[in-house]
Design a protein around this motif. Sequence first.
Motif, short mmCIF file in Angstrom:
data_model
loop_
_atom_site.label_atom_id
_atom_site.label_comp_id
_atom_site.label_asym_id
_atom_site.label_seq_id
_atom_site.Cartn_x
_atom_site.Cartn_y
_atom_site.Cartn_z
N ILE A 131 2.44 -11.07 -4.40
CA ILE A 131 1.93 -10.91 -3.04
C ILE A 131 0.42 -10.76 -3.04
O ILE A 131 -0.27 -11.39 -2.22
N SER A 132 -0.11 -9.98 -3.95
CA SER A 132 -1.56 -9.79 -4.02
C SER A 132 -2.26 -11.11 -4.31
O SER A 132 -3.30 -11.42 -3.71
N ALA A 136 -4.44 -16.62 0.92
CA ALA A 136 -3.95 -16.83 2.29
C ALA A 136 -3.73 -15.46 2.92
O ALA A 136 -2.65 -14.87 2.78
N PRO A 137 -4.72 -14.90 3.61
CA PRO A 137 -4.73 -13.46 3.94
C PRO A 137 -3.84 -12.99 5.08
O PRO A 137 -3.73 -11.78 5.28
N TRP A 138 -3.19 -13.88 5.82
CA TRP A 138 -2.24 -13.44 6.85
C TRP A 138 -0.87 -13.30 6.21
O TRP A 138 -0.40 -14.23 5.55
N LEU A 188 6.21 -3.96 3.09
CA LEU A 188 5.91 -2.60 3.52
C LEU A 188 5.83 -1.64 2.35
O LEU A 188 4.93 -0.79 2.28
N ASP A 189 6.76 -1.76 1.41
CA ASP A 189 6.76 -0.88 0.25
C ASP A 189 5.50 -1.08 -0.59
O ASP A 189 5.07 -0.16 -1.30
N GLY A 190 4.92 -2.28 -0.52
CA GLY A 190 3.68 -2.54 -1.25
C GLY A 190 2.44 -2.16 -0.49
O GLY A 190 1.32 -2.35 -0.99
N GLY A 191 2.62 -1.60 0.71
CA GLY A 191 1.48 -1.15 1.50
C GLY A 191 0.73 -2.25 2.21
O GLY A 191 -0.43 -2.07 2.59
N HIS A 192 1.38 -3.39 2.43
CA HIS A 192 0.71 -4.53 3.06
C HIS A 192 0.90 -4.52 4.58
O HIS A 192 1.93 -4.10 5.08
N ASP A 193 -0.11 -4.99 5.28
CA ASP A 193 -0.04 -5.11 6.74
C ASP A 193 0.70 -6.38 7.10
O ASP A 193 0.36 -7.47 6.60
#
Length: 237
Positions: free
Chosen positions: A25-26, A32-34, A46-51
Amino acid sequence: MNEVKIQSDTGVTLVGGGEIGPEDISLALRLAPWLVAVDGGASVALDGGHDIHAVVGDFDSLKARDRARIPADRLLRIEEQDSTDFEKALRSISAPVILGVGFLGARLDHQFAAFNALARFPDKPCILIGETEIVLHVPPVLELELADGDVVSLFPMAAVSGRSQGLKWPIDGLAFAPNGRIGTSNRAMGRTNLEMDGPGLLAILPRRALASALTALAETHPRASAGQSPVQRPARA
């Protein structure tokens, strides 16, 4: 059914519920930032802290606790059962490039469904990222910067033909078909160009070719040719 509901002028990272490596994901978000989650893929994001900009699917895999953590206006529920959640997401997104993580590995039937969707939506510039490989639908013209010896496997999802430059075994004059000739384990000799007569061919490339493939797809997209910068350009993928 084909209405686009998510529009982005930058690349979109699409997160599914399949196998996802610790850096997948990172890596995708740097390019591709969206971030758009596909149903149960929201849990991983969500568990990875991503918006999360949006969640798409029929929500049969979206846990209630995760759904409560996402604003209601970011939930795009599509209840029909005639398509997979990945297909629902593809037809709902308009973006210069889509990077999909969590769609390769794990269940084989889910992988085949994803390949089917890539072939059925050739206008969607999408790359699926796996542990060691990436998969994309080949547009009419694809110009790749590859290393000498890189494996280039070409798998037809329909009857298709084309021409190549830079492959050890050229495809000129060959008729590809799912129940006929396929192009497993070809080799690049450096810069590789493919020119196809129609849609339906998937390319399987080494994961290290991601940056090159992403740039090549972006250059085939109208927004890219209009002078916008649809993706973050990495030093390396």
